[in-house]
Design a protein around this motif. Sequence first.
Motif, PDB file in Angstrom:
ATOM      1  N   PRO A 398       0.425  -1.238  -0.297  1.00 49.00           N
ATOM      2  CA  PRO A 398      -0.146   0.025  -0.374  1.00 49.00           C
ATOM      3  C   PRO A 398       0.992   1.095   0.020  1.00 49.00           C
ATOM      4  O   PRO A 398       1.590   0.893   0.732  1.00 49.00           O
ATOM      5  N   ILE A 399       0.833   2.356  -0.966  1.00 48.67           N
ATOM      6  CA  ILE A 399       1.659   3.186  -0.756  1.00 48.67           C
ATOM      7  C   ILE A 399       1.170   4.253   0.689  1.00 48.67           C
ATOM      8  O   ILE A 399       1.873   4.795   0.554  1.00 48.67           O
ATOM      9  N   SER A 400       0.301   3.802   1.106  1.00 43.00           N
ATOM     10  CA  SER A 400       0.247   4.758   2.308  1.00 43.00           C
ATOM     11  C   SER A 400       1.786   3.982   3.368  1.00 43.00           C
ATOM     12  O   SER A 400       2.013   5.453   4.194  1.00 43.00           O
ATOM     13  N   GLU A 401       1.961   3.110   2.870  1.00 41.66           N
ATOM     14  CA  GLU A 401       3.725   2.657   4.269  1.00 41.66           C
ATOM     15  C   GLU A 401       5.080   3.872   3.853  1.00 41.66           C
ATOM     16  O   GLU A 401       5.514   4.022   4.233  1.00 41.66           O
ATOM     17  N   VAL A 402       4.731   4.620   2.541  1.00 41.30           N
ATOM     18  CA  VAL A 402       5.603   5.242   1.706  1.00 41.30           C
ATOM     19  C   VAL A 402       5.441   6.620   3.457  1.00 41.30           C
ATOM     20  O   VAL A 402       6.664   7.448   3.619  1.00 41.30           O
ATOM     21  N   ASP A 403       4.193   6.864   3.859  1.00 41.24           N
ATOM     22  CA  ASP A 403       4.004   7.737   5.020  1.00 41.24           C
ATOM     23  C   ASP A 403       5.312   7.821   6.277  1.00 41.24           C
ATOM     24  O   ASP A 403       5.607   9.066   6.783  1.00 41.24           O
ATOM     25  N   SER A 404       5.820   6.937   6.509  1.00 46.15           N
ATOM     26  CA  SER A 404       6.479   6.537   7.493  1.00 46.15           C
ATOM     27  C   SER A 404       7.602   6.186   7.473  1.00 46.15           C
ATOM     28  O   SER A 404       8.791   5.817   8.237  1.00 46.15           O
ATOM     29  N   MET A 405       7.679   6.577   5.874  1.00 43.59           N
ATOM     30  CA  MET A 405       9.289   6.393   5.613  1.00 43.59           C
ATOM     31  C   MET A 405      10.307   7.908   5.593  1.00 43.59           C
ATOM     32  O   MET A 405       9.849   8.785   5.385  1.00 43.59           O
ATOM     33  N   ASP A 406      11.475   7.635   5.911  1.00 47.22           N
ATOM     34  CA  ASP A 406      12.435   9.147   6.162  1.00 47.22           C
ATOM     35  C   ASP A 406      13.058   9.728   4.962  1.00 47.22           C
ATOM     36  O   ASP A 406      13.458   9.088   3.838  1.00 47.22           O
ATOM     37  N   GLY A 407      12.154  10.980   4.744  1.00 48.20           N
ATOM     38  CA  GLY A 407      12.716  11.342   3.581  1.00 48.20           C
ATOM     39  C   GLY A 407      13.535  12.943   3.647  1.00 48.20           C
ATOM     40  O   GLY A 407      13.352  13.841   2.537  1.00 48.20           O
ATOM     41  N   SER A 408      14.283  12.643   4.824  1.00 50.89           N
ATOM     42  CA  SER A 408      14.574  14.291   4.926  1.00 50.89           C
ATOM     43  C   SER A 408      16.416  14.722   3.690  1.00 50.89           C
ATOM     44  O   SER A 408      16.395  15.186   3.944  1.00 50.89           O
ATOM     45  N   ALA A 409      17.196  13.665   3.757  1.00 53.96           N
ATOM     46  CA  ALA A 409      18.178  13.384   3.217  1.00 53.96           C
ATOM     47  C   ALA A 409      18.442  11.771   2.211  1.00 53.96           C
ATOM     48  O   ALA A 409      18.084  11.131   2.339  1.00 53.96           O
ATOM     49  N   ALA A 410      18.688  12.148   0.153  1.00 56.63           N
ATOM     50  CA  ALA A 410      18.589  11.436  -0.717  1.00 56.63           C
ATOM     51  C   ALA A 410      20.116  10.992  -0.475  1.00 56.63           C
ATOM     52  O   ALA A 410      20.592  12.608  -1.336  1.00 56.63           O
TER      53      ALA A 410
END
Length: 565
Positions: A398-410
């Motif tokens: 489910p795409i909702s799993e992205v919400d809990s991931m760290d997107g601070s730095a690639a």
Amino acid sequence: MKKRVLSLLLAAVLAIGMLPSAFAGYENFNAQATYTAGQFTDVPETAWYAQNVRTAYEYGLINGQSATTFAPDSSLTVAEAVKLAASLHSIYHTGSADFASSSPWYQTYVDYALQNGILSAARSDYTSPATRAVFASVLAAALPSEALTAINTVADGAIPDVSESASYADAVYLLYRAGVLTGSDSSGSFQPDSTIRRSEAAAIVTRMADPSLRQSITLTETQTALTADEIYDRCLPAVFKLSSYNARGELLGMGSGVVIAANGDAVTCGHIVNGVSRLVAEMSDGIKREVKVYDLNADADIAYIRVIGSNMPYLETSEQVQAGDKVYALGYPGGGDAKVTEGTVTDPANGDYLLPMIESSATVISGNSGGALVNSRGELVGITVSSQANGSPSFSVPISEVDSMDGSAAVSPSEYTSTHMPDASRCYTDLYPVPDFGTVTGVPLFATTRDRGTTQFYYRMADMTNSDRLLLEYYAALGENTFYQFSEGAFTSSAGYLLSVQLYETTYQGEQVLGVFVSGMQTVTVGGLPRAAVVFYTGLPRVQGIVHGVPQHAKNPAYQYHFTK
């Protein structure tokens, strides 16, 4: 930027439109209790729901959770929903809501609801939070149809996340048209699987009891379902072919990915990203772009990544998925041209994985991993990760799993890999980086042997109280430890280690055991892609399919894999 579903505000204030005529039972809703300003300390007088709480309390529909608290943000339970419906029905027809005490407290309301057609059958989840679908179904049966006259134009199919075939669809449409429900956003989304807060419930039941409080909305434009060709044309620019490479520049594998923001933020499956040194996205226009990594969740088999670029085509997302929804899988099967396959959601939350997966009949094969699962409006609902041996059913995160991931730095894939090495305590000390089945799952090691470069670890099946679940945990650990390629019955390392891992049930010293076989391996090139030259084993019970190197439970004992990388 991650796409997040807006919070559902069923009680959002809208312009009041035409009101229905008075019916015989409405005059029965009168103040039966006195509400004192500030009575509930957690209901500020300035809160949008304050007047609804007051009215519902005075009508004898809703009490506080204590003498001084209402708990407006708490989820309403199924039992409380039944109580509200029974009280509405009783007051409308008799002028009172006097119910005898019972044990449990809600049994008297359940009995009344069963006797009066509010419930068609007894339930087993009375103490669980009520979904909005359940709440609407129960509430719609509390008043006669003539008391819920339509004041709104809501065309069939106009509520975007309510399938007309859903069991609760008639109830939801009835309450929308009557002005009792209004939806969560400008498109009228209902969010049937979400829970409902007590503050929202207060607003809705007062609209049931007092027609002057009902809301005016118009949902006349039906959202026409897109065809497979339209899905392909609309969504393909945001779906790319993804290639992974090791530190020597050798191709490890190919899959798919999906852009979800104009700045290049994207998602793919975790087993394509794990342990690699370079990722390259080939867009639908043929342009190749470097890819960085934000975060990876091995249990969910999803990776949050960044395709280098700007003003990129992207897909809107939706977290609303229901059984029966039409969906389309879009990706690059076999590393070739893009393809779209059509299917139907058979289970929106398949529980056979470490995390719930969307199960659908859309056929996917090798190369689809990381590709898009979209609904009939072209919104991204999931990321394809696996299928059974014939390509269907398939399973998506489910795409909702992205919400809990760290997107601070690639960071670059090589940097991400170097900074996310496995914990040595989870590995066999002499066979790094293979994780120890016993350490991961808590099952004691029964015996170990070595034979011509292969080390065998044995664990008694009698010590595995939940063997399927423990297998899943171990396969996820293999993924965490850079073992993501699966071919010919074995996991092989994506990080260049000359090791393979095989599991099967056997006997050892008279005991039924799970054997974990760790050995050196050689690779052969097939069509330009490396493939493990190892033996295929069968025999693991109740396991079929694969997710991020994690087999999925199945009803039959066949041990057949299909890995959609």
